[in-house]
Design an enzyme around this catalytic site. Structure first.
Site, PDB file in Angstrom:
ATOM      1  CB  SER A 154      74.266  66.360  22.926  1.00 19.92           C
ATOM      2  OG  SER A 154      73.536  66.849  21.843  1.00 19.92           O
ATOM      3  CG  HIS A 209      69.271  66.165  24.890  1.00 19.31           C
ATOM      4  ND1 HIS A 209      69.724  67.467  24.774  1.00 19.31           N
ATOM      5  CD2 HIS A 209      70.159  65.408  24.212  1.00 19.31           C
ATOM      6  CE1 HIS A 209      70.828  67.486  24.051  1.00 19.31           C
ATOM      7  NE2 HIS A 209      71.119  66.252  23.695  1.00 19.31           N
ATOM      8  CG  ASN A 233      75.839  63.653  17.434  1.00 16.88           C
ATOM      9  OD1 ASN A 233      76.896  64.043  17.913  1.00 16.88           O
ATOM     10  ND2 ASN A 233      74.689  63.733  18.079  1.00 16.88           N
ATOM     11  CG  ASP A 288      69.067  70.541  25.715  1.00 18.32           C
ATOM     12  OD1 ASP A 288      68.323  69.561  25.551  1.00 18.32           O
ATOM     13  OD2 ASP A 288      70.268  70.552  25.384  1.00 18.32           O
TER      14      ASP A 288
END
Length: 531
Positions: free
Chosen positions: A301, A128, A220, A64
């Protein structure tokens, strides 16, 4: 090394600040903000915690934007490379990375896999990675912050996305190899790209073949990935037999589809909550990041690490599970979702239920090697009479119900060895089907078909098992001459493929002999195993 063009979407999550609902449970961890984590009850985490809360022996790699290595809710659950001596500037374990104590930063090529908080950084990207890590394994029942799905786990931070959440395939591939080579059991990838890159594909294949569970967000864009594939979620073997990556779509609080979530029948394995998620954030006031926890996150996510965390729970309980067994346990144990008819079958098997997955996973375990773990459900049955099969509107599987609970048919072919038509299925309400506890799997009926593992030419007959009618005896057919003697020249028409995962559920019997007598009148050809 020259990088490929950047292919991963920058918008890896949608952040919307909203007020969060409060839920009260009978038995909950004492984390301060647990009441903000509505999704944990929805995925069956509290019931799962009665059996397993995770293990620091299991390593989950978070590929990530980097993780806050000093966050009080993460610091005790970080992976530590015991082969390295910190800050001695020597590659002590000779893995090619100097002082990689907590992981590696493949963006800056250094041993500090933390977020970039520079002037160009977006707050979404900065937070994130820490959010994903917290969903997987924020310290549970520690009186602070939030609870991860795993109260105890080892989180390996591997930074592959830059300050705005963008990355490239070569970098991700290097990170996958790093995670595998350094012992990762699970890899979470909460990002997507639209290029089927061969370098990354080979890395994912390698990880799968090394026994690593790979979980990925589906994206998304609100698109059908059957028409617009996304990667790594859609990576699988060329023949389709090996699904290398568990693709995860997003649902809301009422188990309805998230409007932003991608979907599709070929790459979506299951769904998990991905709206209004409260969790860990990057904390460093000197850089302007003053909040240890933030709510309102939405995106696939967030759904992906819930499944990765669930895989961690399963492996903590049953360390010898294979990636295919983990995937099947997760898919066979889902709860129903509320979908419009046009999306039926497009959001995977259903919504994640960790507690039920533990029950199903036990069916894949060789109990002679797992006796130290407590029981999570009786998977044996001596019921002599088949009662009935049932289907509920939102469940992907058909179940066979006895007085001991419901058993999931492993395939439509398995169903048709027991029944002749789907008309024999009783339709029930979702809540009624949920009320029956999961008690095991439904394998093909003894004597009706011959079976083989998908990639193995060895063919087996299925014989009745006097001690467990739901676990037929596998009896190897030694050669083609024996097969012809027993079943005739058309013997191959009776053979069906079984996934390797399910072979562990059959009992072992003696090989077949050509002098035996079989009852072909009850047998069904492959072509008969349809409605």
């Amino acid at each position: 090394m020259r990088r490929n063009k950047k292919i991963f979407i920058k918008t890896i999550a949608v952040l919307v600040l909203v007020s969060m609902p409060t839920f009260v449970f009978a038995e909950v961890p004492n984390d301060a903000f647990y009441d903000q984590q509505w999704y944990l009850e929805q995925i069956g985490a509290p019931n799962a915690w009665d059996t397993q809360t995770g293990s620091n022996e299991i390593i989950i790699a978070v590929l990530d934007t980097g993780v806050d290595l000093d966050h009080p809710d993460l610091v005790n659950n970080l992976w530590k490379n015991t082969g390295e001596i910190s800050r001695n500037s020597i590659d002590d374990d000779s893995n090619g990375y100097v002082d990689d104590i907590f992981g590696w930063d493949f963006i800056n090529d250094d041993n500090s896999p933390t977020p970039d908080t520079g002037l160009e950084a977006s707050s979404e990207a900065v937070n994130h990675g820490s959010l994903i890590a917290g969903i997987v394994g924020a310290g549970g029942d520690n009186k602070i912050g939030v609870s991860g799905i795993n109260w105890n786990i080892s989180i390996m931070s591997v930074r592959i996305l830059d300050a705005v959440g963008s990355g490239d395939a070569n970098t991700v591939a290097q990170a996958v190899y790093y995670a595998v080579d350094n012992g990762a059991d699970v890899i979470n990838m909460s990002f997507t790209g639209n290029v089927n890159d061969p370098i990354l594909r080979n890395a994912v294949k390698f990880a799968y073949e090394q026994g690593v569970v790979i979980v990925s967000a589906l994206g998304n864009e609100g698109e059908d990935v059957d028409n617009y594939p996304v990667f790594p979620a859609c990576y699988k073997s060329s023949d389709g037999n090996d699904d290398w990556v568990i693709g995860v779509a997003s649902l809301g609080k009422s188990d309805k589809r998230s409007v932003f979530s991608n979907y599709g029948s070929t790459c979506t394995d299951l769904s998990a909550p991905g709206e209004d998620i409260y969790g860990v954030s990057y904390f460093n006031p000197s850089d302007g990041y003053d909040d240890k926890y933030v709510g309102g996150w939405s995106g696939t996510s967030m759904a992906s690490p819930m499944v990765a965390g669930a895989a961690g729970i399963l492996l903590s309980q049953y360390p010898n599970l294979t990636p295919t067994q983990v995937r099947n346990a997760l898919k066979l144990s889902v709860d129903p979702v509320s979908l419009d008819s046009e999306y039926t079958g497009e959001f995977g098997a259903g919504r994640l239920n960790i507690s039920q997955a533990l029950t199903i996973a036990r069916n894949f375990v060789d109990q002679t090697t797992e006796t130290d773990n407590p029981d999570v459900g009786d998977n044996s049955s001596t019921t002599s009479d088949l009662e009935y099969s049932v289907k509920a509107p939102s469940f992907a599987s058909v179940y066979y119900v006895t007085g001991e609970g419901r058993r999931a048919f492993i395939s439509s072919a398995a169903y048709f060895t027991w029944f002749d038509s789907f008309e024999e299925i009783a339709n029930v309400q979702d809540q009624d089907l949920s009320a029956w506890s999961l008690s095991g799997l439904m394998l093909p009926k003894a004597g009706v078909v011959l079976v083989k593992i998908q990639s193995d030419p060895q063919v087996y007959a299925l014989a009745e098992n006097s001690s467990d009618e739901f676990s037929p005896l596998l009896r190897a057919i030694p050669d083609e001459q024996t097969a012809i003697a027993l079943y005739g020249n058309d013997w191959a028409d009776y053979v069906i493929d079984i996934e390797p995962t399910f072979f562990a559920k059959f009992s072992q019997g003696e090989p077949m002999s050509s002098s035996e007598t079989v009852d072909k009148s009850i047998m069904k050809r492959r072509e008969d195993l349809t409605n």
